[in-house]
Scaffold this motif. Structure first.
Motif, PDB file in Angstrom:
ATOM      1  N   UNK A 152       0.838  -1.204   0.000  1.00  0.00           N
ATOM      2  CA  UNK A 152       0.000   0.000   0.000  1.00  0.00           C
ATOM      3  C   UNK A 152       0.871   1.252   0.000  1.00  0.00           C
ATOM      4  N   UNK A 153       1.938   1.248   0.797  1.00  0.00           N
ATOM      5  CA  UNK A 153       2.798   2.426   0.911  1.00  0.00           C
ATOM      6  C   UNK A 153       3.653   2.636  -0.324  1.00  0.00           C
ATOM      7  N   UNK A 154       4.211   1.557  -0.859  1.00  0.00           N
ATOM      8  CA  UNK A 154       5.120   1.666  -2.001  1.00  0.00           C
ATOM      9  C   UNK A 154       4.369   1.724  -3.336  1.00  0.00           C
ATOM     10  N   UNK A 155       3.157   1.175  -3.362  1.00  0.00           N
ATOM     11  CA  UNK A 155       2.296   1.141  -4.548  1.00  0.00           C
ATOM     12  C   UNK A 155       3.046   0.647  -5.791  1.00  0.00           C
ATOM     13  N   UNK A 156       3.636  -0.548  -5.736  1.00  0.00           N
ATOM     14  CA  UNK A 156       4.311  -1.085  -6.925  1.00  0.00           C
ATOM     15  C   UNK A 156       3.281  -1.584  -7.938  1.00  0.00           C
ATOM     16  N   UNK A 157       3.737  -1.860  -9.147  1.00  0.00           N
ATOM     17  CA  UNK A 157       2.821  -2.359 -10.177  1.00  0.00           C
ATOM     18  C   UNK A 157       3.226  -3.737 -10.691  1.00  0.00           C
ATOM     19  N   UNK A 158       4.391  -4.225 -10.282  1.00  0.00           N
ATOM     20  CA  UNK A 158       4.888  -5.482 -10.818  1.00  0.00           C
ATOM     21  C   UNK A 158       4.649  -6.648  -9.852  1.00  0.00           C
ATOM     22  N   UNK A 159       4.282  -7.799 -10.399  1.00  0.00           N
ATOM     23  CA  UNK A 159       4.123  -9.017  -9.595  1.00  0.00           C
ATOM     24  C   UNK A 159       5.441  -9.370  -8.923  1.00  0.00           C
ATOM     25  N   UNK A 160       6.539  -9.174  -9.636  1.00  0.00           N
ATOM     26  CA  UNK A 160       7.854  -9.511  -9.072  1.00  0.00           C
ATOM     27  C   UNK A 160       8.197  -8.620  -7.885  1.00  0.00           C
ATOM     28  N   UNK A 161       7.653  -7.404  -7.834  1.00  0.00           N
ATOM     29  CA  UNK A 161       7.826  -6.558  -6.650  1.00  0.00           C
ATOM     30  C   UNK A 161       7.142  -7.179  -5.442  1.00  0.00           C
ATOM     31  N   UNK A 162       5.934  -7.708  -5.656  1.00  0.00           N
ATOM     32  CA  UNK A 162       5.221  -8.375  -4.569  1.00  0.00           C
ATOM     33  C   UNK A 162       5.963  -9.601  -4.084  1.00  0.00           C
ATOM     34  N   UNK A 163       6.569 -10.325  -5.024  1.00  0.00           N
ATOM     35  CA  UNK A 163       7.370 -11.498  -4.658  1.00  0.00           C
ATOM     36  C   UNK A 163       8.521 -11.092  -3.753  1.00  0.00           C
ATOM     37  N   UNK A 164       9.204  -9.984  -4.093  1.00  0.00           N
ATOM     38  CA  UNK A 164      10.340  -9.507  -3.305  1.00  0.00           C
ATOM     39  C   UNK A 164       9.896  -8.981  -1.947  1.00  0.00           C
ATOM     40  N   UNK A 165       8.836  -8.196  -1.916  1.00  0.00           N
ATOM     41  CA  UNK A 165       8.341  -7.649  -0.638  1.00  0.00           C
ATOM     42  C   UNK A 165       7.945  -8.778   0.305  1.00  0.00           C
ATOM     43  N   UNK A 166       7.225  -9.756  -0.225  1.00  0.00           N
ATOM     44  CA  UNK A 166       6.842 -10.898   0.602  1.00  0.00           C
ATOM     45  C   UNK A 166       8.045 -11.670   1.093  1.00  0.00           C
ATOM     46  N   UNK A 167       9.032 -11.898   0.214  1.00  0.00           N
ATOM     47  CA  UNK A 167      10.234 -12.631   0.602  1.00  0.00           C
ATOM     48  C   UNK A 167      11.014 -11.895   1.680  1.00  0.00           C
ATOM     49  N   UNK A 168      11.101 -10.576   1.565  1.00  0.00           N
ATOM     50  CA  UNK A 168      11.856  -9.777   2.540  1.00  0.00           C
ATOM     51  C   UNK A 168      11.226  -9.863   3.925  1.00  0.00           C
ATOM     52  N   UNK A 169       9.914  -9.733   3.978  1.00  0.00           N
ATOM     53  CA  UNK A 169       9.227  -9.785   5.277  1.00  0.00           C
ATOM     54  C   UNK A 169       9.255 -11.202   5.834  1.00  0.00           C
ATOM     55  N   UNK A 170       9.088 -12.202   4.969  1.00  0.00           N
ATOM     56  CA  UNK A 170       9.197 -13.582   5.422  1.00  0.00           C
ATOM     57  C   UNK A 170      10.594 -13.915   5.908  1.00  0.00           C
ATOM     58  N   UNK A 171      11.612 -13.358   5.249  1.00  0.00           N
ATOM     59  CA  UNK A 171      13.000 -13.598   5.666  1.00  0.00           C
ATOM     60  C   UNK A 171      13.272 -12.995   7.037  1.00  0.00           C
ATOM     61  N   UNK A 172      12.779 -11.771   7.262  1.00  0.00           N
ATOM     62  CA  UNK A 172      12.941 -11.162   8.582  1.00  0.00           C
ATOM     63  C   UNK A 172      12.246 -11.964   9.656  1.00  0.00           C
ATOM     64  N   UNK A 173      11.018 -12.398   9.372  1.00  0.00           N
ATOM     65  CA  UNK A 173      10.262 -13.226  10.320  1.00  0.00           C
ATOM     66  C   UNK A 173      11.047 -14.496  10.640  1.00  0.00           C
ATOM     67  N   UNK A 174      11.548 -15.170   9.616  1.00  0.00           N
ATOM     68  CA  UNK A 174      12.273 -16.426   9.810  1.00  0.00           C
ATOM     69  C   UNK A 174      13.561 -16.216  10.603  1.00  0.00           C
ATOM     70  N   UNK A 175      14.298 -15.149  10.296  1.00  0.00           N
ATOM     71  CA  UNK A 175      15.575 -14.894  10.965  1.00  0.00           C
ATOM     72  C   UNK A 175      15.374 -14.605  12.453  1.00  0.00           C
ATOM     73  N   UNK A 176      14.423 -13.725  12.771  1.00  0.00           N
ATOM     74  CA  UNK A 176      14.176 -13.394  14.176  1.00  0.00           C
ATOM     75  C   UNK A 176      13.631 -14.595  14.942  1.00  0.00           C
ATOM     76  N   UNK A 177      12.757 -15.367  14.303  1.00  0.00           N
ATOM     77  CA  UNK A 177      12.206 -16.552  14.963  1.00  0.00           C
ATOM     78  C   UNK A 177      13.296 -17.584  15.212  1.00  0.00           C
ATOM     79  N   UNK A 178      14.171 -17.806  14.241  1.00  0.00           N
ATOM     80  CA  UNK A 178      15.253 -18.781  14.392  1.00  0.00           C
ATOM     81  C   UNK A 178      16.230 -18.359  15.490  1.00  0.00           C
ATOM     82  N   UNK A 179      16.530 -17.059  15.548  1.00  0.00           N
ATOM     83  CA  UNK A 179      17.407 -16.574  16.619  1.00  0.00           C
ATOM     84  C   UNK A 179      16.775 -16.815  17.985  1.00  0.00           C
ATOM     85  N   UNK A 180      15.459 -16.645  18.076  1.00  0.00           N
ATOM     86  CA  UNK A 180      14.759 -16.915  19.330  1.00  0.00           C
ATOM     87  C   UNK A 180      14.821 -18.381  19.715  1.00  0.00           C
TER      88      UNK A 180
END
Length: 388
Positions: A239-267
Motif C-alpha cells: 500500500x505504501x510503495x504502490x508497486x505495479x509489478x508481480x515480481x515486486x510483490x514477490x520480493x516484498x513478501x520474501x523480505x518480510x518472510x526472511x525477517x520473520x524467519x531470521x528473528x524466529x530462528x534466533x529466538x
C-alpha cells in the motif's frame, strides 16, 4: 487497451469515447494494429524472449497436471522454466565491480524504464556470495566458542547462524526482481522492520486465538495465523510503495518472510541454548538454516506475489484480498505451513519445499509475462500516437 490521448484504460469493444478525457477512440486504427500484431506475433522480440524464458522441465508435470495448472493460473500458455539456466551464473567468476553494480540497482538514477526491463529469466549469483560470507563468519565465531570457550562469540553465533539462510535467500529474490526498482536499502528496511512487525502481528493474533496443542487443528491455526500476520505487513508495504509489478510483490513478501524467519530462528537458538545447552543450539541453527529454503521466506513470497497479481496497476483495496486471483494462491502457503508443522518426516519436508518452489517459479513466470504484456501495451500506445 489504452486511450491514445491520455493513456487511461479504455474498453475498445464497448466505448466510443475515452471515459477519462473524452477523446474519440480510433477503433479502425487499433484493429489494424492488432491485426498486424497477430500476423507478426511469432516474430515479436518480446514473444521470442518469453518463449526462451519458458524452457521448463516437462518431467515435473503430467499432461493432465499441465492442463489443470494452466487453468488454475488462468493462462493458456504453458508455465515453463529452466532451473539450470537460472543458476548458471552461480559458479562463474564475478568481480567486485559487478557486485557493486548490482547493489547500486533500484535507486532513482539506476532504475530502468519499462522499455529497458528484460522480460527473460534473471540469472542470480550474488546470493551465493552473500551466503558464503555468512558461512565464513559463522565458522570463525564457532572457533571462538568451541576452541577458546569465549562466551562473547555466542550472540554473534546465534545471529549470524540464524540470519544466514533467510538473508541469502532474500538476496536471491532481490536479484530475481527483473524491474530492478527496489534498492538494497529498501530491501533491508523490509527485512528488519517488516520482519519484526510481522512477528509482532502474529503474536497479537496468537493472543486472540491461542494455540494449545500442535495437533491437526493447531497446525492449521498456526499456518493461518502466521501467514495472515505476515500478509498484513506485506499489504502495508505494498500500500505504501504502490508497486505495479508481480515480481515486486514477490520480493516484498520474501523480505518480510526472511525477517520473520531470521528473528524466529534466533529466538529458538537462544531458547535451546538456555534450556538444553550449546550442542542443541547448534543443531537447531543448522536445522532451521537449511529448512529456511522452503519455509517462511518462500511462503510469504507467494503471498506477496499473489496480492500483486490481484492488484495489478490499481491501488491496493479491500476487494483485492477477496479476489479469486489472490485467494487461489494465498491458500498454498497456508496449506504448506500447516503440513510442515504436522509432519516431521524429513522426506515429506523435502516434498513441501519442492512444491513451494514450484509455485515460486509459477509466480516468477507470471511476473515476466506481465512485463511482456506491458511492453506490448506500451508499443501499441506508441504506434497509436504515431498514427494520430
Amino acid at each position: 487497451m489504452y486511450c491514445h490521448q491520455c493513456g487511461e484504460h479504455v474498453n475498445y469493444d464497448k466505448d466510443n469515447y475515452c471515459q477519462a478525457c473524452g477523446a474519440k477512440l480510433e477503433k479502425e486504427k487499433v484493429r489494424a494494429i492488432l491485426h498486424s500484431e497477430e500476423i507478426s506475433e511469432e516474430l515479436s522480440p518480446h514473444r521470442i524472449n518469453e518463449k526462451a524464458s519458458q524452457n521448463f522441465s516437462e518431467a515435473m508435470r503430467s499432461s493432465f497436471a499441465k492442463k489443470e495448472l494452466d487453468r488454475y493460473v488462468g493462462d493458456r500458455r504453458k508455465i515453463k522454466m529452466n532451473v539450470e539456466q537460472v543458476f548458471s551464473e552461480v559458479f562463474e567468476k564475478h568481480t567486485k565491480d559487478e557486485a557493486e553494480m548490482l547493489f547500486a540497482a533500484g535507486t532513482r538514477a539506476t532504475t530502468p524504464k519499462l522499455r529497458d526491463i528484460e522480460a527473460t529469466w534473471p540469472k542470480p549469483w550474488l546470493f551465493a556470495r552473500v551466503f558464503l560470507i555468512f558461512a565464513l563468519t559463522y565458522i570463525l565465531l564457532y572457533i571462538g566458542i568451541n576452541s577458546f570457550n569465549n562466551q562473547n562469540t555466542l550472540p554473534g553465533l546465534i545471529v549470524v547462524g540464524s540470519f544466514a539462510g533467510p538473508f541469502a535467500l532474500l538476496i536471491f529474490f532481490w536479484e530475481m526482481n527483473a524491474p530492478q526498482n527496489v534498492s538494497i536499502y529498501e530491501t533491508a528496511q523490509l527485512f528488519f522492520v517488516g520482519g519484526a512487525a510481522s512477528l509482532v502481528a502474529a503474536l497479537i493474533l496468537y493472543s486472540i486465538f491461542p494455540v494449545e496443542n500442535m495437533d491437526v487443528v493447531g497446525a492449521v491455526m498456526v499456518g493461518v495465523i502466521e501467514e495472515i500476520g505476515k500478509l498484513a505487513i506485506v499489504a502495508y508495504f505494498i500500500k505504501r510503495m504502490n508497486p505495479i509489478y508481480i515480481l515486486n510483490g514477490l520480493l516484498i513478501g520474501a523480505a518480510i518472510g526472511a525477517g520473520f524467519a531470521a528473528f524466529e530462528s534466533a529466538g529458538y537458538a537462544f531458547r535451546y541454548m538456555y534450556e538444553e545447552g550449546l550442542d542443541s543450539m547448534l543443531e537447531i541453527i543448522f536445522l532451521r538454516g537449511w529448512q529456511s529454503v522452503g519455509g517462511h521466506v518462500v511462503w510469504s513470497a507467494i503471498g506477496g506475489a499473489a496480492l500483486m497479481y490481484a492488484k495489478g496497476s490499481e491501488k491496493l483495496a479491500p476487494h483485492h484480498f477477496f479476489s479469486s486471483k489472490f485467494l487461489k494462491f494465498f491458500i498454498i502457503p497456508i496449506v504448506l505451513h500447516a503440513l510442515w508443522d504436522m509432519i516431521g518426516w524429513p522426506y515429506a519436508v523435502l516434498l513441501l519445499i519442492a512444491v513451494a518452489w514450484f509455485f515460486i517459479y509459477v509466480m516468477i513466470h507470471l511476473g515476466l509475462k506481465q512485463i511482456v504484456e506491458m511492453h506490448d501495451d506500451e508499443e501499441r500506445r506508441r504506434r497509436l500516437s504515431a498514427m494520430t
